[in-house]
Each structure stands twice: as C-alpha cells, then as structure tokens.
Design a protein around this motif. Sequence first.
Motif, PDB file in Angstrom:
ATOM      1  N   LEU A 263       0.829  -1.211   0.000  1.00 48.84           N
ATOM      2  CA  LEU A 263       0.000   0.000   0.000  1.00 48.84           C
ATOM      3  C   LEU A 263       0.859   1.255   0.000  1.00 48.84           C
ATOM      4  CD1 LEU A 263      -2.731   1.408   0.189  1.00 48.84           C
ATOM      5  CD2 LEU A 263      -2.678   1.054   2.660  1.00 48.84           C
ATOM      6  N   LEU A 264       1.967   1.239   0.710  1.00 43.59           N
ATOM      7  CA  LEU A 264       2.848   2.403   0.754  1.00 43.59           C
ATOM      8  C   LEU A 264       3.424   2.729  -0.623  1.00 43.59           C
ATOM      9  CD1 LEU A 264       4.858   2.198   4.092  1.00 43.59           C
ATOM     10  CD2 LEU A 264       3.757   4.219   3.157  1.00 43.59           C
ATOM     11  N   GLN A 265       3.739   1.706  -1.396  1.00 45.24           N
ATOM     12  CA  GLN A 265       4.270   1.956  -2.742  1.00 45.24           C
ATOM     13  C   GLN A 265       3.228   2.651  -3.611  1.00 45.24           C
ATOM     14  OE1 GLN A 265       7.432   1.789  -2.441  1.00 45.24           O
ATOM     15  NE2 GLN A 265       8.006   0.183  -3.870  1.00 45.24           N
ATOM     16  N   GLU A 266       1.975   2.245  -3.502  1.00 44.70           N
ATOM     17  CA  GLU A 266       0.919   2.885  -4.273  1.00 44.70           C
ATOM     18  C   GLU A 266       0.682   4.315  -3.795  1.00 44.70           C
ATOM     19  OE1 GLU A 266      -2.088   3.355  -7.094  1.00 44.70           O
ATOM     20  OE2 GLU A 266      -0.478   1.879  -6.896  1.00 44.70           O
ATOM     21  N   ILE A 267       0.730   4.544  -2.476  1.00 46.48           N
ATOM     22  CA  ILE A 267       0.548   5.896  -1.940  1.00 46.48           C
ATOM     23  C   ILE A 267       1.689   6.805  -2.374  1.00 46.48           C
ATOM     24  CG2 ILE A 267       0.594   7.217   0.212  1.00 46.48           C
ATOM     25  CD1 ILE A 267      -1.038   4.953   1.468  1.00 46.48           C
ATOM     26  N   SER A 268       2.905   6.300  -2.337  1.00 43.92           N
ATOM     27  CA  SER A 268       4.049   7.093  -2.788  1.00 43.92           C
ATOM     28  C   SER A 268       3.900   7.495  -4.247  1.00 43.92           C
ATOM     29  CB  SER A 268       5.343   6.284  -2.580  1.00 43.92           C
ATOM     30  OG  SER A 268       6.454   6.975  -3.090  1.00 43.92           O
ATOM     31  N   LEU A 269       3.386   6.589  -5.065  1.00 44.16           N
ATOM     32  CA  LEU A 269       3.198   6.884  -6.487  1.00 44.16           C
ATOM     33  C   LEU A 269       2.098   7.909  -6.697  1.00 44.16           C
ATOM     34  CD1 LEU A 269       3.962   6.095  -9.415  1.00 44.16           C
ATOM     35  CD2 LEU A 269       2.188   4.345  -9.297  1.00 44.16           C
ATOM     36  N   ARG A 270       0.966   7.747  -6.021  1.00 40.91           N
ATOM     37  CA  ARG A 270      -0.177   8.637  -6.235  1.00 40.91           C
ATOM     38  C   ARG A 270       0.047  10.018  -5.615  1.00 40.91           C
ATOM     39  NH1 ARG A 270      -5.362   6.028  -7.560  1.00 40.91           N
ATOM     40  NH2 ARG A 270      -6.305   7.946  -6.774  1.00 40.91           N
ATOM     41  N   SER A 271       0.847  10.104  -4.566  1.00 39.98           N
ATOM     42  CA  SER A 271       1.095  11.399  -3.925  1.00 39.98           C
ATOM     43  C   SER A 271       2.336  12.095  -4.470  1.00 39.98           C
ATOM     44  CB  SER A 271       1.252  11.207  -2.412  1.00 39.98           C
ATOM     45  OG  SER A 271       2.402  10.447  -2.116  1.00 39.98           O
ATOM     46  N   SER A 272       2.888  11.578  -5.564  1.00 43.97           N
ATOM     47  CA  SER A 272       4.114  12.137  -6.151  1.00 43.97           C
ATOM     48  C   SER A 272       5.245  12.184  -5.126  1.00 43.97           C
ATOM     49  CB  SER A 272       3.855  13.533  -6.727  1.00 43.97           C
ATOM     50  OG  SER A 272       2.846  13.465  -7.713  1.00 43.97           O
ATOM     51  N   LYS A 273       5.337  11.099  -4.347  1.00 41.24           N
ATOM     52  CA  LYS A 273       6.387  10.898  -3.334  1.00 41.24           C
ATOM     53  C   LYS A 273       6.326  11.920  -2.195  1.00 41.24           C
ATOM     54  CE  LYS A 273       9.602   8.378  -6.263  1.00 41.24           C
ATOM     55  NZ  LYS A 273      10.998   8.218  -6.710  1.00 41.24           N
ATOM     56  N   LYS A 274       5.135  12.458  -1.965  1.00 47.92           N
ATOM     57  CA  LYS A 274       4.983  13.309  -0.789  1.00 47.92           C
ATOM     58  C   LYS A 274       4.967  12.474   0.485  1.00 47.92           C
ATOM     59  CE  LYS A 274       1.922  16.763   1.301  1.00 47.92           C
ATOM     60  NZ  LYS A 274       0.667  17.538   1.172  1.00 47.92           N
ATOM     61  N   PHE A 275       4.369  11.289   0.399  1.00 46.91           N
ATOM     62  CA  PHE A 275       4.328  10.362   1.530  1.00 46.91           C
ATOM     63  C   PHE A 275       5.048   9.080   1.116  1.00 46.91           C
ATOM     64  CE2 PHE A 275       0.382  12.885   1.666  1.00 46.91           C
ATOM     65  CZ  PHE A 275       0.614  13.564   2.853  1.00 46.91           C
ATOM     66  N   THR A 276       6.185   8.821   1.742  1.00 50.60           N
ATOM     67  CA  THR A 276       7.002   7.662   1.407  1.00 50.60           C
ATOM     68  C   THR A 276       7.338   6.893   2.674  1.00 50.60           C
ATOM     69  OG1 THR A 276       9.096   8.873   1.611  1.00 50.60           O
ATOM     70  CG2 THR A 276       8.001   8.927  -0.539  1.00 50.60           C
ATOM     71  N   LEU A 277       7.985   5.748   2.490  1.00 50.48           N
ATOM     72  CA  LEU A 277       8.386   4.943   3.636  1.00 50.48           C
ATOM     73  C   LEU A 277       9.769   5.309   4.148  1.00 50.48           C
ATOM     74  CD1 LEU A 277      10.559   2.662   2.368  1.00 50.48           C
ATOM     75  CD2 LEU A 277       8.443   1.746   1.459  1.00 50.48           C
ATOM     76  N   THR A 278      10.458   6.232   3.480  1.00 46.64           N
ATOM     77  CA  THR A 278      11.812   6.601   3.888  1.00 46.64           C
ATOM     78  C   THR A 278      11.890   7.959   4.561  1.00 46.64           C
ATOM     79  OG1 THR A 278      12.237   7.522   1.683  1.00 46.64           O
ATOM     80  CG2 THR A 278      12.835   5.224   2.049  1.00 46.64           C
ATOM     81  N   ALA A 279      10.798   8.709   4.587  1.00 44.25           N
ATOM     82  CA  ALA A 279      10.815  10.049   5.179  1.00 44.25           C
ATOM     83  C   ALA A 279       9.610  10.214   6.095  1.00 44.25           C
ATOM     84  CB  ALA A 279      10.809  11.126   4.097  1.00 44.25           C
ATOM     85  N   GLN A 280       9.837  10.835   7.259  1.00 51.21           N
ATOM     86  CA  GLN A 280       8.775  11.051   8.237  1.00 51.21           C
ATOM     87  C   GLN A 280       7.804  12.118   7.731  1.00 51.21           C
ATOM     88  OE1 GLN A 280       6.789   9.843  10.846  1.00 51.21           O
ATOM     89  NE2 GLN A 280       8.766   9.392  11.783  1.00 51.21           N
ATOM     90  N   SER A 281       6.514  11.930   8.013  1.00 52.00           N
ATOM     91  CA  SER A 281       5.487  12.905   7.630  1.00 52.00           C
ATOM     92  C   SER A 281       4.513  13.096   8.780  1.00 52.00           C
ATOM     93  CB  SER A 281       4.740  12.449   6.370  1.00 52.00           C
ATOM     94  OG  SER A 281       5.601  12.381   5.251  1.00 52.00           O
ATOM     95  N   ASP A 282       3.631  14.066   8.617  1.00 50.50           N
ATOM     96  CA  ASP A 282       2.633  14.374   9.634  1.00 50.50           C
ATOM     97  C   ASP A 282       1.428  13.458   9.455  1.00 50.50           C
ATOM     98  OD1 ASP A 282       0.597  15.498  11.201  1.00 50.50           O
ATOM     99  OD2 ASP A 282       1.501  17.481  11.061  1.00 50.50           O
ATOM    100  N   PRO A 283       1.000  12.725  10.490  1.00 53.17           N
ATOM    101  CA  PRO A 283      -0.170  11.844  10.351  1.00 53.17           C
ATOM    102  C   PRO A 283      -1.443  12.581   9.944  1.00 53.17           C
ATOM    103  CG  PRO A 283       1.025  11.320  12.368  1.00 53.17           C
ATOM    104  CD  PRO A 283       1.622  12.581  11.815  1.00 53.17           C
ATOM    105  N   VAL A 284      -1.621  13.825  10.407  1.00 50.89           N
ATOM    106  CA  VAL A 284      -2.827  14.577  10.058  1.00 50.89           C
ATOM    107  C   VAL A 284      -2.816  14.947   8.578  1.00 50.89           C
ATOM    108  CG1 VAL A 284      -4.055  16.738  10.433  1.00 50.89           C
ATOM    109  CG2 VAL A 284      -3.223  15.426  12.379  1.00 50.89           C
TER     110      VAL A 284
END
Length: 533
Positions: A263-284
Amino acid sequence: MAKRQAGEALEAVAGTDSPASKKSRVDHHAPNDFQNGTDRVARIRLEETSHSVDESEDDESAAPRKLRQERPDEGYDDLYLDTIDRHVLDFDFEKLCSVTLSNINVYACLVCGKYYQGRGPNSHAYFHALEVGHHVYINMQTQKVYVLPEGYEVKNKSLEDIKFVSNPRYTKDEVMALDRQAKTAWALNGKEYTPGFVGMNNIKDNDYFNVVVQALSHVPPLRNYFMLEEFTSKPELVKRLSILFRKIWNPRAFKSHVSPHELLQEISLRSSKKFTLTAQSDPVEFLSWFLNNLHLALGGSKTKPGSSMIQQVFQGKLKVESQTITAKADVGDRLRFEEAAEVKVDMVRFMMLTLDLPAAPLFQDELERNIIPQVPLTAILSKYDGIRSQEHLNQRKRYRLLHPLPPYLLFHVKRFSKNKFVEERNPTIVTFDARNLDMSPYVEPSPAHHPPGDPIWYDLVANIVHEAVRGREDSVEGEAEKHAWKVQMRDRSREDWVQVQDLFVEKTQKELLYLGESYLQIWERRREPKKKR
C-alpha cells in the motif's frame, strides 16, 4: 582432395545426387497448360508453399515440441507439496518479478518465497524450477497452484491455508462477529496474537502511516465495507487498502505482524512521493490526503456530500460566522479598529475538527523545572460553541457544529507550529475520559434531529500519540527532535485498550490514555436505544 574440374558434374566428384532444382520441383506439381501471365503467379505461390512445408518439417525434426502435463499422474497429486516452506512465505510485499520487476502474471515460489513472471517453458519460474529444484508455485492473481516444469495444476486441501493468507476472504457473519467474539490466534512460530491488534512493520520512517491505518481499521463501518465488498474494478489504492485490512484481522496468519509495503508503494506513487516509507510525515496531513483520495477512488463526487463511504462515516456540517475588522487612524493619528456591521454566515462541510492548544509557558517554575500544563478536552472544544470568537488575520470568526453530527468525529490537537526558522511543539497534556464525551453544547439545537437538552454521547475508538525523541544523547537544547508515533485502540470484544507502536503490541489502562501527547483522535457516536412505542 583434388579440385573439381569445371567440366565435371558435382555428383561425379562427391558421389551423391544433387538436389532437384526449383524449376523441376515446381514443374513436377504444376500443370502443363499454364499460360503466360497466369502461370507465373501460380508458380510463385506453389514455390512458397513447398518452401514452408519443407521448413516446418525441418524445424520439427530439429527441435521436438515441449509437452506439458494437464494433470498429475494417478497417485502423485501431492508430489512436491512436502517441499513447501510456510515460514519463508511473505505475501505483504509488492508482487514484482525478482528478475524482470514486472507485475504482470506473477507467480510466487512456495519453497523459497521469491516472485517470478509466468510459468511457460521460457519463463523465469520455469528456469527457476529446473535450476534450483523448486517445483510448487502459486499465481498471485488467480490463487491457483501449479507444479513446474510439468505445468499441471494442483488441487489439494492442504494448500487452502496458503491461499487464505495470500488473499483472506470473510463471510458477513464472520465480519459482524469481530467485535463480539474475543479471539486468540497463534502464528507459525507459536507466538500468540489477537486478530486486529497486530504489529505493523516500520520499514524505515513510515510509523506515521502505520498509526493512521491501524486506527482506521477499527472504525467498524469502514472496516466492514473494505473487508466485504469486491473492488476488482476499483483503483489500486482501494484494492490494496482492502487486502491490508483483511490481513490485519486475519485469524490464520503465518506471522503475528503485517507489512504495509504494498500500500505504501501505491501511496508514494499517487502522492508524487509526498508520503514515502523513507521520510517522516505528519499523520494529520497524511490522513487528510488519504481520505480525500479514497473518496475519489471509490467514485465519490467533489460536490455532492455523502457520495462515498468515507464521507458517510466522517463528514459533518459547520456554521462559520465571520466579521471583518478594519484599521483606521483617528484625528490623533491613533490606530483604531472598527468592526463591520455585516456578519457573514457560511455553511461548510468538514472531515476533521482542529483543536487549538493554549500557549505553553515560557519560564520554568521555582524548582527550575519545566511546567507541562494540562487542559481538559472540553475546554479546547469550546472553540465550536458558537459564542467564543477567534481572530484570523483581519476577520473575527465563530464556529458552531450543525445537526446531524457524523457517526465518527476526527479531532486534530494542533501541537506543531512552523515558521521560517524552526518548528515548535506544544507539550500541553489534554485530559479526557475515554467514554461519555457530550457534544451537545457545541451543536446548534435542532428539534427535528435531536431533542434539545439531551446529551449526545461519543466514545473514544482510537488515540494517536506523539513522542519526541532526541537524535543523540549529547544533543543540545533546541536541536531538531525526531518524531515517533503510537496508537491506542479499544478492544470491543474484551473492553480493553491496546497500544501498538510498530511491532510492539501491549495492553494499557484506560485511565492512563491521556498521559501522552494526544495528536489525533477518533470518537464514535453512541447508538441510542430505540424507544418502545
């Protein structure tokens, strides 16, 4: 060997007959009454036919055709099944061929767990079976099991557990019993776990994603929808979330944790790598993006409210009153603020309510210790009582919730503020009771929807907590802190609370939930008992 003289025939030197010329072969098949013009076309076609027949005969004699078995020999239907190693099988990662990186027609080797494309005589799975001696493969789309290189399908009941782990499926009765029946399961290594409360692999810095998915998987209408509906024709984002929910609640899993890699790979693709598994992001920020994209992926409308399951669960209505403030200079050149006479009223829809914390103290107490203030949840909810106003730039605004309230409320406790130089964190503790939150003071009365004066009870479902982690032991004050996230969820079947942080799962007490820095909460509206007529 002497050279052949020009006048000697070839068969005289080599002792063999020369092949018949093309002309003689054609003449042997062609009729004698061909006329000029028409006989040339017929002759060319006949030559091509004779060549194709001769070439096909040569190919068949040179390379015999490979035969594949349609079914196993009698009494050998369980051949090679004893070589399957369930401990190495991991169906959580993206289904890509380990050689070509293609996601088309992928098979998993049930002996070593690797993915290969195809199962034909020229496929990588076929070569893997010949080179390594691994013979059992499962198609990741059709869930059919084959033996290679023979190529026949295996139909054996002993493989049902592997098919279920690869793609769990549930009946409606099983899903409805998730919150009523307390279940305990065991992984292959003997570790005990509770379906629905399993660890989630933090591949690098994706714990912000883990806590959001864990919390959403405990919203019953959303969970049941994604576990029961068929999403074959839906976008990949919906299908991958559905299978992750089903794996979280799997009572027959091989492992006591899941990995969100697919699922993370698909999210990274659809968000243009805004949300990835290698960088911390805001849950909100991630939750806001995730819910909006799920809404659109499920066929929801941008203008019509309640057009998807996402909006039916979380969307509510809010009344916003705004009044413009203008600054003018009087005769004494003093600045004077005047309020506009007109009050503008807007009706907006929301998916999440932001709660502002009071400013943290700047100074230490008399014991030179930092004071960590506390504030009740009801105090910061007063922002929506329609009485207290807040100033935003040149406007003064008041907020009031409107009926009907959504079945589930999302609260965002705003702890972080950013400027050009630094990000500041407010450590204020928000105190609350996990049950009996009355939302009626913050909703404009409407007798048509709810009797005036009666409470509107909400109970806590999930609480996402922030933890500040210093990068090094010798880090100085003011140095950027790392963020860590954990989620506390209610076990409805046991009436307990469970805390999950990455792979660590432990029970916690309801009275201690507020001690952490609550950042995101999900509250469920309590169902009112039907009144007897």
